[in-house]
Design a protein around this motif. Structure first.
Motif, short mmCIF file in Angstrom:
data_model
loop_
_atom_site.label_atom_id
_atom_site.label_comp_id
_atom_site.label_asym_id
_atom_site.label_seq_id
_atom_site.Cartn_x
_atom_site.Cartn_y
_atom_site.Cartn_z
N GLN A 250 0.84 -1.21 0.00
CA GLN A 250 0.00 0.00 0.00
C GLN A 250 0.87 1.26 0.00
O GLN A 250 0.58 2.23 -0.71
CB GLN A 250 -0.93 0.03 1.23
CG GLN A 250 -2.08 -0.95 1.17
CD GLN A 250 -1.72 -2.35 1.64
OE1 GLN A 250 -0.57 -2.62 2.01
NE2 GLN A 250 -2.69 -3.26 1.62
N LYS B 87 2.43 1.77 -3.45
CA LYS B 87 1.48 2.34 -4.43
C LYS B 87 1.25 3.83 -4.17
O LYS B 87 1.24 4.63 -5.11
CB LYS B 87 0.14 1.59 -4.36
CG LYS B 87 0.18 0.22 -4.99
CD LYS B 87 -1.21 -0.41 -4.95
CE LYS B 87 -1.25 -1.73 -5.69
NZ LYS B 87 -2.58 -2.37 -5.59
N ARG B 88 1.08 4.19 -2.90
CA ARG B 88 0.83 5.60 -2.56
C ARG B 88 2.02 6.48 -2.96
O ARG B 88 1.85 7.56 -3.51
CB ARG B 88 0.57 5.73 -1.05
CG ARG B 88 0.44 7.16 -0.55
CD ARG B 88 0.13 7.20 0.94
NE ARG B 88 1.14 6.53 1.76
CZ ARG B 88 2.27 7.10 2.17
NH1 ARG B 88 2.55 8.35 1.84
NH2 ARG B 88 3.12 6.42 2.93
#
Ligand code: T3P
Length: 125
Positions: free
Chosen positions: A6, A9-10
């Motif tokens: 996560q 991706k951010r």
């Protein structure tokens, strides 16, 4: 805290922006993606490629990482469209001021898990 998919991706994924970022891209994106809270992150690379393309690098050539001695890094067999954001020397927190540089380079990322997924951006070459 353990690096996660996560967070990768951010911090690094931007498939929907065109590869040639405007000069203001980094100032906007570094803020929008939460990398200017508490301090200004110094260097960060955004990838203008699909998640399928980036995830697939985890099955490409394995190597020792450049910024650690770990052996879970993988180098992309092709070049990718990337934008490097680099904090200007004159930047003063909380006004995080970045240069925006577009290029096409091979990237090296660390992958973890089963199936392997990207968790850390190591370098571009
Ligand atoms: P992360 O591990 O959250 O992906 O190396 C420290 C951080 O700097 C690391 O964050 C990756 C980032 N970085 C880039 O995004 N691009 C680069 O070219 C380099 C050298 C580092």
């Amino acid at each position: 805290r353990k690096p996660s998919v996560q967070d990768f991706k951010r911090q690094h994924m931007d498939p929907d922006s065109p590869p040639n970022s405007r000069p203001t891209y980094c100032n906007q994106m570094m803020k929008r993606r939460g990398m200017t809270k508490g301090s200004c992150k110094r260097v960060n690379t955004f990838l203008h490629e699909s998640w399928a393309t980036v995830k697939a690098i985890c099955s490409q050539r394995q190597m020792t990482c450049k910024t650690s001695s770990r052996n879970n890094c993988h180098k992309s067999s092709s070049t990718l469209h990337i934008t490097d954001c680099r904090l200007k020397g004159s930047s003063k927190y909380p006004n995080c001021d970045y240069t925006t540089t577009n290029s096409q380079k091979h990237i090296i990322i660390a992958c973890e898990g089963n199936p392997l997924v990207p968790v850390h951006f190591d370098a571009s070459v």
